[in-house]
Scaffold this active site. Structure first.
Site, short mmCIF file in Angstrom:
data_model
loop_
_atom_site.label_atom_id
_atom_site.label_comp_id
_atom_site.label_asym_id
_atom_site.label_seq_id
_atom_site.Cartn_x
_atom_site.Cartn_y
_atom_site.Cartn_z
N LYS A 1 0.86 -1.19 0.00
CA LYS A 1 0.00 0.00 0.00
C LYS A 1 0.89 1.23 0.00
CE LYS A 1 -4.51 0.79 0.28
NZ LYS A 1 -5.59 -0.06 -0.20
P1 NAD Z 1 -13.07 7.61 -3.10
O1 NAD Z 1 -12.11 8.71 -2.85
O2 NAD Z 1 -13.51 7.36 -4.50
O3 NAD Z 1 -14.39 7.87 -2.21
C1 NAD Z 1 -14.38 8.06 -0.83
C2 NAD Z 1 -15.76 8.59 -0.45
O4 NAD Z 1 -15.89 8.58 0.97
C3 NAD Z 1 -16.03 10.03 -0.89
O5 NAD Z 1 -17.37 10.11 -1.34
C4 NAD Z 1 -15.87 10.83 0.41
O6 NAD Z 1 -16.64 12.02 0.41
C5 NAD Z 1 -16.40 9.81 1.40
N1 NAD Z 1 -16.01 10.03 2.79
C6 NAD Z 1 -14.76 10.17 3.30
N2 NAD Z 1 -14.83 10.32 4.63
C7 NAD Z 1 -16.15 10.26 4.95
C8 NAD Z 1 -16.89 10.35 6.17
N3 NAD Z 1 -16.25 10.52 7.33
N4 NAD Z 1 -18.25 10.26 6.12
C9 NAD Z 1 -18.90 10.08 4.97
N5 NAD Z 1 -18.25 9.96 3.78
C10 NAD Z 1 -16.91 10.08 3.79
O7 NAD Z 1 -12.45 6.31 -2.45
P2 NAD Z 1 -12.74 4.78 -2.80
O8 NAD Z 1 -11.75 4.33 -3.81
O9 NAD Z 1 -14.19 4.60 -3.03
O10 NAD Z 1 -12.33 4.10 -1.43
C11 NAD Z 1 -13.20 4.08 -0.30
C12 NAD Z 1 -12.77 2.95 0.62
O11 NAD Z 1 -12.86 1.72 -0.11
C13 NAD Z 1 -11.34 3.03 1.14
O12 NAD Z 1 -11.27 2.46 2.41
C14 NAD Z 1 -10.58 2.17 0.15
O13 NAD Z 1 -9.34 1.70 0.67
C15 NAD Z 1 -11.60 1.06 -0.06
N6 NAD Z 1 -11.38 0.29 -1.27
C16 NAD Z 1 -11.41 0.88 -2.49
C17 NAD Z 1 -11.18 0.10 -3.62
C18 NAD Z 1 -11.21 0.69 -5.01
O14 NAD Z 1 -11.10 -0.09 -5.97
N7 NAD Z 1 -11.42 1.98 -5.17
C19 NAD Z 1 -10.91 -1.27 -3.49
C20 NAD Z 1 -10.93 -1.85 -2.22
C21 NAD Z 1 -11.16 -1.05 -1.11
#
Ligand code: NAD
Length: 433
Positions: free
Chosen positions: A110
């Site tokens: 990561k």
């Molecule tokens: P992203 O940046 O696309 O979206 C994050 C979202 O969360 C945004 O809408 C933001 O406004 C919201 N957010 C942040 N803090 C918040 C809070 N306290 N309350 C409400 N909303 C909040 O990110 P993503 O890629 O969707 O990743 C989100 C999570 O999923 C992370 O933990 C990431 O590690 C995990 N994840 C993502 C992927 C991927 O393929 N993108 C894969 C596995 C895991």
């Protein structure tokens, strides 16, 4: 009262120790447990970047490889003000277990840059990305460590990563150095929606095999989602398509609710236009934290770590929490939820769809091929199904608790499965020399 553990790396240790204590090791661990838990490599770089106003700002970036026993490091790069060494180490650890749970031949890694992406221009993001990748040098590579998107990085960021690395390694096929790329530079169909699709597939299969007595199907199940980025919005769309009622979705600025069901496409359009879900048509807007407490059957945290804690676990009304985000539930919250009979489909299983399709992209790039949609979707469905069954089966074999402790849960079962697989590979390979 003792304060709750919120340091992600300490949380990863608590989860590992719990799983390790339940794994049957007739000869003992012989020191293997420490080796399996400690990260192999932690890099911290300090990078200067010229900002749009001509001033040089200094950023700190991290890349951690947790374990490469089962294959090269794999894991996202995030841009966020909370990025620090312990967070990145924990996220890398969870990637090792996730790859093992879904059976893709990668280890865990990561990375992240500590910055506030909401204040950066596109040019500044590009310069930060390129300078960070240049600083990592040959610590990433198609056969050593392969980054991917994470919060506040996207396919454009992955294109810059690819371009920077390929400029530093001319004359080679460097496409497999990063996944989540745009389609016309070696990206794969379905990568953008893969995490959400995987969250949906794991949940649907878990319900179909009787994981949650009383809720056998997603048809009209009420679902609330915290976070409306990549993981959250695509999860929302897949659950709605399967007939679930999306009753609440949130982002950092607010929660929108509609007990009769939110029009997901309309909220996506509204968020794309205004930058927030608040005020989306046909919804009522509430504070951001309302999503976690929404009246629903299934709660999907899809934002960041440490969102369901000892302070709010009692307010969760869902019967099932599905972790689209990494590390959204603390160990103290896990205990509270387990005590209340709320099941948690853990991150290392539930959100593994992203890394599965990243693996397909990597294979596609190594072979200079183009996979079609059917192949990607069928491959993902098969792996999510198999992984969900394997975790549920492992849970059934874990010893019952003694002394009134909550019983083993899906997280400890998934972690045990992953640690056993990694350990078995390590033993087959032997400790070099
Ligand atoms: P992203 O940046 O696309 O979206 C994050 C979202 O969360 C945004 O809408 C933001 O406004 C919201 N957010 C942040 N803090 C918040 C809070 N306290 N309350 C409400 N909303 C909040 O990110 P993503 O890629 O969707 O990743 C989100 C999570 O999923 C992370 O933990 C990431 O590690 C995990 N994840 C993502 C992927 C991927 O393929 N993108 C894969 C596995 C895991």
């Amino acid at each position: 009262m003792q304060s709750e553990v919120l340091n992600p790396h300490r949380i990863a240790r608590i989860q590992f120790d719990r799983a390790a204590s339940l794994i049957d090791t007739p000869q003992g661990w012989g020191g293997m447990d420490e080796w399996l838990f400690q990260p192999e490599q932690t890099l911290m770089v300090t990078i200067p970047v010229v900002m749009d106003d001509g001033v040089v700002r200094t950023f700190r970036g991290y890349r951690v490889i947790h374990n490469t026993v089962r294959g090269p490091g794999k894991g996202g790069i995030r841009f966020h003000p909370a990025v620090n060494e312990d967070e990145v180490r924990a996220l890398a650890t969870w990637m090792t277990w996730k790859c093992a749970v879904v059976g893709v031949p990668f280890g865990g890694a990561k990375g992240g840059v500590c910055c506030d992406p909401t204040t950066l221009s596109t040019d500044e993001r590009r310069r930060i990305t390129r300078r960070f990748i240049a600083a990592l040098g040959d610590n990433i590579g198609p056969h050593t460590d392969i980054p991917a998107p994470d919060p506040y990085t996207d396919s454009q960021t992955m294109a810059w990563i690819y371009d920077t690395y390929s400029m530093m390694h001319p004359g080679r096929n460097t496409l497999p150095v990063v996944t989540g790329k745009p389609l016309d530079i070696g990206g794969i169909v379905g990568r953008t929606t893969a995490t959400g699709r995987g969250v949906f597939l794991a949940t649907r299969h878990f319900l179909e095999i009787g994981g949650l007595p009383g809720l056998e199907s997603l048809e009209s199940a009420a679902v609330a989602i915290q976070g409306f980025g990549n993981a959250g919005r695509h999860s929302a769309a897949f659950f709605a398509e399967a007939g679930a009622r999306i009753v609440a979705v949130s982002d950092t600025r607010g929660t929108v609710v509609n007990g009769s069901g939110i029009d997901v496409a309309a909220v996506i359009a509204h968020k794309d236009e205004t930058g927030a879900v608040a005020g989306a048509p046909g919804t009522e807007t509430m504070p951001p934290e309302a999503a976690l407490e929404a009246d629903c059957d299934i709660l999907i945290p899809a934002a960041m770590e440490n969102q369901i804690t000892a302070a709010n676990a009692d307010s969760v009304k869902a019967r099932l929490v599905v972790e689209a985000a990494n590390g959204p539930t603390t160990p103290a919250a896990d205990r509270i939820l387990a005590g209340r009979g709320v099941a948690v489909l853990p991150d290392i299983l539930a959100n593994a769809g992203g890394v599965v399709v990243s693996y397909f992209e990597w294979v596609q790039n190594l072979q200079n091929e183009e996979w079609d949609e059917d192949r990607v979707e069928q491959g993902l469905a098969k792996r999510m199904r198999r992984a969900t069954e394997s975790v549920v089966e492992r849970l059934a074999t874990l010893p019952a608790p003694t002394g009134g402790e909550p019983g083993p849960d899906l997280r400890v079962a998934a972690t045990a499965r992953a640690v056993e697989r990694t350990r078995a590979t390590a033993e087959e390979r032997g400790v070099w020399p």
